[in-house]
Structures are given as structure tokens and as C-alpha cells.
Design an enzyme around this catalytic site. Structure first.
Site, mmCIF file in Angstrom:
data_model
loop_
_atom_site.group_PDB
_atom_site.id
_atom_site.type_symbol
_atom_site.label_atom_id
_atom_site.label_comp_id
_atom_site.label_asym_id
_atom_site.label_seq_id
_atom_site.Cartn_x
_atom_site.Cartn_y
_atom_site.Cartn_z
ATOM 1 C CB SER A 178 -3.472 -5.369 -1.539
ATOM 2 O OG SER A 178 -2.486 -4.746 -0.752
ATOM 3 C CD GLU A 179 -0.612 -9.994 -1.994
ATOM 4 O OE1 GLU A 179 -0.602 -11.061 -1.328
ATOM 5 O OE2 GLU A 179 -0.854 -9.953 -3.207
ATOM 6 C CB THR A 180 -2.365 -11.459 4.823
ATOM 7 O OG1 THR A 180 -3.419 -10.506 5.033
ATOM 8 C CG2 THR A 180 -1.893 -11.995 6.162
#
Length: 299
Positions: free
Chosen positions: A48-50
Site C-alpha cells: 500500500s505504501e513505500t
């Protein structure tokens, strides 16, 4: 000159158990990387996020007494302006790795300066790995985020939004100032039971859909929520911290309180402790995190 290896951690946020909560990749940058590289790495992790941390010093730190880092967040397809779980993951990485000698960190972001505070937590453990219920020491992290306002959403597309949520009954629909639909359903059980129609959600107005309902009596929670955002490359964000910047003000008015325990009802699940500071229009999000992977990027 060869570029330096980039150390990373994968951290599950808003949980105290591995493989629960919301995973984020936290990359520690010692030198600048271009936008194409940042986005390509986020696509490679495909979670979902980096996020990317760069330590600030000298004039960049604005003489703050607290350690200060630039923080940027990327989904697999785009950079975003605010992300709660990846900020928690970034703070957890810095606190647990010994890279900061402070209980407060400041992050310079597209949403302004955000802070993370570390709070000690001690509890007795009855785990088989511990004898005689010995005390385990851990910590909680509190994020200080801005509230995100909502406005009434009057649309002829209410029926199509309900269909995208597999026919769930809709009590109210609002829209956040960050262009997210906020759909209120009859109960927390309804939130859990929703079977999202991802292609239909992709065709709905806005960048994504937050779904929320009051928690069941006796559950220990105040409200449940889920967040679907396929337009950002995330069919379901397992625990969306930034969504609670809109959820907290809404449920404060409905429940007449400013302190909440919120349950993210995705299959991975997650828990957030929340305080709404109405006077300053801030939301304090408190949670835990677990590091599940560490390594280096070779390119």
C-alpha cells in the site's frame, strides 16, 4: 561512483502482530534519488505504501531541537500527500533502530511538519516464551496529524455507490477535502460484511471510498472502517491512518466524545487509539508496529 545501497524495512503498522495491520516499506536515503526511481521502487514493493526518509541537518532542520527528516509517501502508482500508517512505520524504524536519540521526531512532508512521539508501554506477558509472566517493555507511537474536513455529497450516484459496496445500505455520504467519498453504513457488522466490487469502485466519483459504521455494543471499539482506493493502486488499504483524520471529527459529533478506539475491519485488521483536538483541528493517532523484514536495495 556507484550509488550507495539503500537500507529498507518492511513494517506492519497499527498492530502488535506480524502479518496484521498495514505493511509499509521504509527506505533510508543517504543521497537524492529521482522521481522515476522512487516510483519504480514503490511499484516493486507493490504494497500500500513505500516511504522515503532523508535526514535533515543544518539550515534544513530549521534549528529544531528534535531530529528532523524529510518524508515522502508513494503508492505503487502515485505519490500521496498524507499517509498515517507509513508515518507510523517510519517512526517505528527510526526509534527501534537507534538512529535517533530522542522520543520525538519531526517529519517534513507535503502536509506540513508532522510529529511522532514515543511512549513507553510495559505489560505482563503470559506468552510461553516468557516465564513467570515477566514484564515486557515496548512502546507506542503517537502521530500528530491535521483533521481533514468533509462536506455533504449530493449525488444521483448514490445507488451506484451502494452497488459498488455490494448493495450495502447507505445512511449518509460525504466527501472529504482530499477528494475521498465517506460512506456511512448502518453498523460495524455491515462494514465487515462488505464485498467490494473493485471495478465499480474505480468508476465511482472521488479517489477512493471510506466506509464506516458504529461498532457493535460490547466490542470495545467506537467505530469500524475500511478504505478502498483502486485508483491509487490499492484495492483495499488494510488500515488507513489518514482516513481517521476525517473519521474522528465525524464520529465526535455523532458520539459526543473526543477519544476513540477504532477498528480497521479489513481482512488484516488493525487498531487505532485516537484523540481529536477540536480547538487546534488536529488528530492524534496512537498505535504500535512490528518490523517483519529488513534488507538493502541493490539498484
Amino acid at each position: 561512483m556507484a550509488k550507495k545501497l539503500v537500507k529498507y524495512s518492511v513494517v506492519d503498522a497499527f498492530t502488535d502482530s506480524a502479518f496484521k495491520g498495514n505493511p509499509a516499506a521504509v527506505c533510508l536515503l543517504e543521497e537524492e534519488r529521482d522521481e522515476q526511481w522512487l516510483q519504480a521502487v514503490a511499484a516493486e514493493f507493490n504494497i500500500s505504501e513505500t516511504c522515503y526518509l532523508t535526514r535533515l541537518s543544518g539550515s534544513d532542520s530549521l534549528d529544531s531541537p528534535n531530529p528532523r527528516f524529510r518524508l515522502r509517501w508513494f503508492t505503487p502508482v502515485a505519490e500521496v500527500e498524507l499517509c498515517g500508517h507509513a508515518t507510523l512505520a517510519a517512526a517505528h524504524t527510526l526509534f527501534s533502530s537507534g538512529l535517533v536519540n530522542s522520543n520525538m521526531i519531526e517529519f517534513v512532508t507535503l502536509s506540513g511538519i508532522l510529529t511522532a512521539k514515543k511512549f513507553p508501554e510495559t505489560k505482563e506477558s503470559d506468552s510461553s516464551d516468557n516465564q513467570n509472566g515477566e514484564v515486557q517493555e515496548g512502546f507506542l507511537i503517537e502521530l500528530n496529524f491535521p483533521t481533514v474536513a468533509t462536506v455533504d455529497f449530493n449525488s444521483v450516484e448514490v445507488s451506484s455507490i451502494s452497488s459498488a459496496l455490494n448493495g450495502a445500505s447507505v445512511i449518509d455520504i460525504k466527501k472529504t477535502t482530499s477528494d475521498i467519498l465517506f460512506v456511512v453504513v448502518p453498523s460495524g457488522e455491515t462494514v465487515v460484511e462488505i464485498q467490494p466490487q473493485i471495478d465499480a469502485i474505480r468508476n465511482c466519483p472521488g479517489m477512493g471510498i471510506i466506509v464506516s459504521g458504529a461498532a457493535p455494543s460490547g466490542s470495545g471499539f467506537d467505530f469500524y472502517s475500511r478504505f478502498f482506493c483502486p485508483k491509487l493502486g490499492i484495492n483495499e488499504d488494510p488500515v488507513c491512518g489518514s482516513a481517521h483524520c476525517s473519521l474522528a471529527p465525524y464520529w465526535s459529533k455523532k458520539l459526543g466524545k473526543c477519544d476513540f478506539v477504532a477498528y480497521a475491519a479489513s481482512p488484516r485488521s488493525g487498531v487505532l487509539n485516537i484523540h481529536l483536538d477540536e480547538q487546534n483541528q488536529r488528530v492524534l493517532l496512537r498505535g504500535k508496529a512490528v518490523t517483519v523484514m529488513e534488507g538493502s536495495l541493490l539498484v
